[in-house]
Design an enzyme around this catalytic site. Structure first.
Site, PDB file in Angstrom:
ATOM      1  N   ASP A  54       0.768  -1.123  -0.046  1.00 11.06           N
ATOM      2  CA  ASP A  54      -0.144  -0.020   0.051  1.00 11.06           C
ATOM      3  C   ASP A  54       0.857   1.188   0.075  1.00 11.06           C
ATOM      4  O   ASP A  54       1.828   1.341   0.908  1.00 11.06           O
ATOM      5  CB  ASP A  54      -1.059   0.041   1.286  1.00 11.06           C
ATOM      6  N   TYR A  59       2.964  10.025  -0.118  1.00 12.04           N
ATOM      7  CA  TYR A  59       3.898   9.515   0.880  1.00 12.04           C
ATOM      8  C   TYR A  59       5.378   9.854   0.419  1.00 12.04           C
ATOM      9  O   TYR A  59       6.366   9.513   1.005  1.00 12.04           O
ATOM     10  CB  TYR A  59       3.804   7.874   1.023  1.00 12.04           C
ATOM     11  N   LYS A  87      -2.827   5.893  -4.211  1.00  8.86           N
ATOM     12  CA  LYS A  87      -3.870   6.719  -3.995  1.00  8.86           C
ATOM     13  C   LYS A  87      -3.652   8.279  -4.535  1.00  8.86           C
ATOM     14  O   LYS A  87      -2.410   8.822  -4.746  1.00  8.86           O
ATOM     15  CB  LYS A  87      -3.777   7.017  -2.315  1.00  8.86           C
ATOM     16  N   HIS A 120      -7.545   9.574  -1.672  1.00  8.07           N
ATOM     17  CA  HIS A 120      -6.996   9.412  -0.279  1.00  8.07           C
ATOM     18  C   HIS A 120      -7.798  10.085   0.809  1.00  8.07           C
ATOM     19  O   HIS A 120      -7.756   9.669   1.866  1.00  8.07           O
ATOM     20  CB  HIS A 120      -5.627  10.297  -0.779  1.00  8.07           C
TER      21      HIS A 120
HETATM   22  P1  NDP Z   1       0.590   1.268  11.763  1.00  7.27           P
HETATM   23  O1  NDP Z   1      -0.817   1.056  12.527  1.00  7.27           O
HETATM   24  O2  NDP Z   1       0.856   0.295  10.708  1.00  7.27           O
HETATM   25  O3  NDP Z   1       1.738   1.355  12.949  1.00  7.27           O
HETATM   26  C1  NDP Z   1       3.133   1.600  12.457  1.00  7.27           C
HETATM   27  C2  NDP Z   1       3.976   1.761  13.510  1.00  7.27           C
HETATM   28  O4  NDP Z   1       4.040   0.448  14.353  1.00  7.27           O
HETATM   29  C3  NDP Z   1       5.378   2.535  13.337  1.00  7.27           C
HETATM   30  O5  NDP Z   1       5.771   3.071  14.328  1.00  7.27           O
HETATM   31  C4  NDP Z   1       6.016   0.902  13.319  1.00  7.27           C
HETATM   32  O6  NDP Z   1       7.170   1.310  13.709  1.00  7.27           O
HETATM   33  C5  NDP Z   1       5.314   0.246  14.418  1.00  7.27           C
HETATM   34  N1  NDP Z   1       5.095  -1.148  14.259  1.00  7.27           N
HETATM   35  C6  NDP Z   1       5.250  -1.842  13.279  1.00  7.27           C
HETATM   36  N2  NDP Z   1       5.220  -3.276  13.627  1.00  7.27           N
HETATM   37  C7  NDP Z   1       5.120  -3.219  14.650  1.00  7.27           C
HETATM   38  C8  NDP Z   1       5.196  -4.548  15.529  1.00  7.27           C
HETATM   39  N3  NDP Z   1       4.911  -5.706  15.342  1.00  7.27           N
HETATM   40  N4  NDP Z   1       5.040  -4.299  17.165  1.00  7.27           N
HETATM   41  C9  NDP Z   1       5.174  -3.121  17.517  1.00  7.27           C
HETATM   42  N5  NDP Z   1       5.346  -2.063  16.768  1.00  7.27           N
HETATM   43  C10 NDP Z   1       5.226  -2.122  15.296  1.00  7.27           C
HETATM   44  O7  NDP Z   1       0.577   2.708  11.082  1.00  7.27           O
HETATM   45  P2  NDP Z   1       0.196   3.477   9.896  1.00  7.27           P
HETATM   46  O8  NDP Z   1      -0.253   4.802  10.165  1.00  7.27           O
HETATM   47  O9  NDP Z   1       1.763   3.477   9.187  1.00  7.27           O
HETATM   48  O10 NDP Z   1      -0.791   2.676   9.107  1.00  7.27           O
HETATM   49  C11 NDP Z   1      -0.451   1.580   8.176  1.00  7.27           C
HETATM   50  C12 NDP Z   1      -0.398   1.979   6.504  1.00  7.27           C
HETATM   51  O11 NDP Z   1      -1.868   2.191   6.303  1.00  7.27           O
HETATM   52  C13 NDP Z   1       0.310   3.001   6.213  1.00  7.27           C
HETATM   53  O12 NDP Z   1       1.871   2.858   6.277  1.00  7.27           O
HETATM   54  C14 NDP Z   1      -0.175   3.663   5.162  1.00  7.27           C
HETATM   55  O13 NDP Z   1       0.335   2.624   4.003  1.00  7.27           O
HETATM   56  C15 NDP Z   1      -1.750   3.281   5.268  1.00  7.27           C
HETATM   57  N6  NDP Z   1      -2.305   4.482   5.700  1.00  7.27           N
HETATM   58  C16 NDP Z   1      -3.489   5.111   4.744  1.00  7.27           C
HETATM   59  C17 NDP Z   1      -4.135   6.163   5.288  1.00  7.27           C
HETATM   60  C18 NDP Z   1      -5.074   6.861   4.423  1.00  7.27           C
HETATM   61  O14 NDP Z   1      -5.439   7.977   4.746  1.00  7.27           O
HETATM   62  N7  NDP Z   1      -5.546   6.004   3.279  1.00  7.27           N
HETATM   63  C19 NDP Z   1      -3.861   6.714   6.624  1.00  7.27           C
HETATM   64  C20 NDP Z   1      -2.819   6.262   7.438  1.00  7.27           C
HETATM   65  C21 NDP Z   1      -2.289   5.176   6.974  1.00  7.27           C
HETATM   66  P3  NDP Z   1       8.592   0.535  12.803  1.00  7.27           P
HETATM   67  O15 NDP Z   1       8.462   0.929  11.221  1.00  7.27           O
HETATM   68  O16 NDP Z   1       9.921   1.227  13.682  1.00  7.27           O
HETATM   69  O17 NDP Z   1       8.602  -0.943  13.082  1.00  7.27           O
HETATM   70  C1  1BO Z   2      -1.795  12.339   5.288  1.00  5.98           C
HETATM   71  C2  1BO Z   2      -1.655  11.036   4.777  1.00  5.98           C
HETATM   72  C3  1BO Z   2      -2.272  10.101   5.784  1.00  5.98           C
HETATM   73  C4  1BO Z   2      -1.623   8.588   5.613  1.00  5.98           C
HETATM   74  O1  1BO Z   2      -2.401   8.220   4.506  1.00  5.98           O
END
Ligand code: NDP
Ligand code: 1BO
Ligand code: 1BO
Length: 319
Positions: A54, A59, A87, A120
Site C-alpha cells: 500500500d 508519501y 492513492k 486519499h
Molecule cells: P501502523 O498502525 O501500521 O503502525 C506503524 C507503527 O507501528 C510504526 O511506528 C512501526 O514502527 C510500528 N510497528 C510496526 N510493526 C510493529 C510491531 N509488530 N510491534 C510494535 N510496533 C510495530 O501505522 P500506519 O499509520 O503506518 O498505517 C499503516 C499503513 O496504512 C500506512 O503505512 C499507509 O500505507 C496506510 N495508511 C493510509 C491512510 C489513508 O489515509 N488512506 C492513513 C494512514 C495510513 P517501525 O516501522 O519502526 O517498525
Molecule cells: C496524510 C496522509 C495520511 C496517510 O495516508
C-alpha cells in the site's frame, strides 16, 4: 484443501472484491517508511511472503516502492501475483488531474497498471496548501466528476479497481448514487482503539470491502503496549502486533501494517494458522476511550475560514 469457511473467517489469506479480483489479506504499509522503503518492499515480498503493498503519491516514496517491486520481480515474483495500491492526493482531486496523477504514479512505480487506486481524502487542496491550511486552500471537490475519471482508468486497463479512503456513510451514499463502477474498497483507520463501526456497517451494506489502516494505532497511539493487547498476546503466545493484525482479519477487513524493520515485517504476516478466541476478541473490542489518530484536522480544518471549521465537520458529524 480446506475451504475458507471450514478454516474460519480469520484464516483467509485474501478477500474477494466486488469486481471478482482478490486482495491479499495482509499488505505492507509505506507511509513514513523513509529511505529504506525499497529494501523493505523487497524483503516483505521475497522473504516474508507479502503480495500486497500500500502506497500513495503523497508519501513521497513511490520511486522507492517501484525499486522494491522491480527487485522482487527480478527475483522471480510475477507481477500478476502482486497487489499494488496507490492513492490520488488532494491537490489532484479535480477531474482533469486524475489521469495525469495516475500516470505519474505508474511512472514512479515502474508499472503499467496498479491493482487499486483510491481517493486519499475527500477534500481538495490547492497546490502548495499549508498545514494547517490558510484561507482558500481547502475546497469541496467534484465527487461525481472525479469518480467518472477514476472509472475511465478502469475501462482503459490502467487500474483494476477503484475505491475511497476516509469516507463517511454520508459521502458513500452520495457516491453510490452516481457510480457506474461502485467502489471496490474503502480504506479507513481501524484498530481496537478506533473501531469505526459506522462506516464499516455502511460498507457491508453496499458490499464494499474494507481495508484497515493504522492497524497498530500508528506511531502516535501504538497499541502494542496497551495492557489488554499485551495480556491477550501473552496468553496466545503471540506478539501484540500479531494480535492487533489478527483482530483486524477476524473482523473481516484486510490490513496494511507498516514497518521498516525486517523482523517486524516478518512478524506482522505470521497471522495465519491460529485464531483469537472469542472471549479474547471481545476483550480487545472493549478497549475504552475510542479516538481517531488521524482526525484530518491539521490538513483540512481552518477554524476561521472553513469550509471545514472542525474535525467533526470533516466526518459529517458521524463520530
Ligand atoms: P501502523 O498502525 O501500521 O503502525 C506503524 C507503527 O507501528 C510504526 O511506528 C512501526 O514502527 C510500528 N510497528 C510496526 N510493526 C510493529 C510491531 N509488530 N510491534 C510494535 N510496533 C510495530 O501505522 P500506519 O499509520 O503506518 O498505517 C499503516 C499503513 O496504512 C500506512 O503505512 C499507509 O500505507 C496506510 N495508511 C493510509 C491512510 C489513508 O489515509 N488512506 C492513513 C494512514 C495510513 P517501525 O516501522 O519502526 O517498525
Ligand atoms: C496524510 C496522509 C495520511 C496517510 O495516508
Ligand atoms: C500468506 C500470504 C498472505 C498474503 O497476504
Amino acid at each position: 484443501m480446506a475451504s475458507a469457511q471450514a478454516m474460519g473467517q480469520g484464516e483467509r489469506d485474501h478477500f474477494v472484491l466486488k469486481s471478482g479480483h482478490t486482495i491479499p489479506a495482509v499488505g505492507l504499509g509505506t507511509w513514513r517508511a523513509g529511505s529504506d522503503t525499497a529494501h523493505s518492499v523487497k524483503t516483505a515480498i521475497t522473504e516474508a511472503g507479502y503480495r500486497h503493498v500500500d502506497t500513495a503519491a503523497q508519501y513521497g516514496v513511490e520511486k522507492e516502492v517501484g525499486k522494491g517491486l522491480k527487485a522482487a520481480m527480478q527475483a522471480g515474483i510475477n507481477r500478476k501475483d502482486l497487489f499494488v495500491t496507490s492513492k490520488l492526493w488532494c491537490t489532484d482531486l479535480v477531474p482533469d488531474k486524475v489521469r495525469p496523477a495516475l500516470q505519474n504514479t505508474l511512472k514512479d512505480l515502474q508499472l503499467d497498471y496498479i491493482d487499486l487506486y483510491l481517493i486519499h481524502w475527500p477534500f481538495r487542496l490547492t497546490d502548495g496548501a499549508h498545514t494547517p491550511p490558510e484561507a482558500g486552500e481547502v475546497l469541496e471537490f467534484d465527487m461525481e466528476g472525479v469518480w467518472r475519471e477514476m472509472e475511465s482508468l478502469v475501462k482503459d486497463g490502467l487500474v483494476k479497481d477503484i475505491g475511497v479512503c476516509n469516507y463517511t456513510a454520508t459521502k458513500l451514499n452520495r457516491l453510490m448514487r452516481s457510480a457506474k463502477i461502485p467502489p471496490a474498497v474503502c480504506q479507513m483507520e481501524m484498530h481496537p482503539g478506533w473501531k469505526n463501526g459506522k462506516i464499516f456497517e455502511a460498507c457491508k451494506k453496499h458490499g464494499i470491502h474494507v481495508t484497515a489502516y493504522s492497524p497498530l494505532g500508528s506511531s502516535e497511539k501504538n497499541l502494542a503496549h496497551d495492557p489488554a493487547v499485551e495480556k491477550v498476546a501473552n496468553k496466545l503466545n503471540k506478539t501484540p502486533g500479531q494480535v492487533l493484525i489478527k483482530w483486524a482479519l477476524q473482523r473481516g477487513t484486510s490490513v496494511i501494517p507498516k514497518s521498516t524493520k525486517d523482523e517486524r515485517i516478518k512478524e506482522n504476516i505470521q497471522v495465519f494458522g491460529w485464531e483469537i478466541p472469542e472471549e479474547d476478541f471481545n476483550v480487545l473490542c472493549s478497549i475504552k476511550d475510542e479516538k481517531r489518530v488521524l482526525t484530518g484536522e491539521e490538513l483540512f480544518v481552518n477554524k476561521t475560514h472553513g469550509p471545514y471549521k472542525s474535525a467533526s465537520e470533516l466526518w459529517d458529524h458521524e463520530d
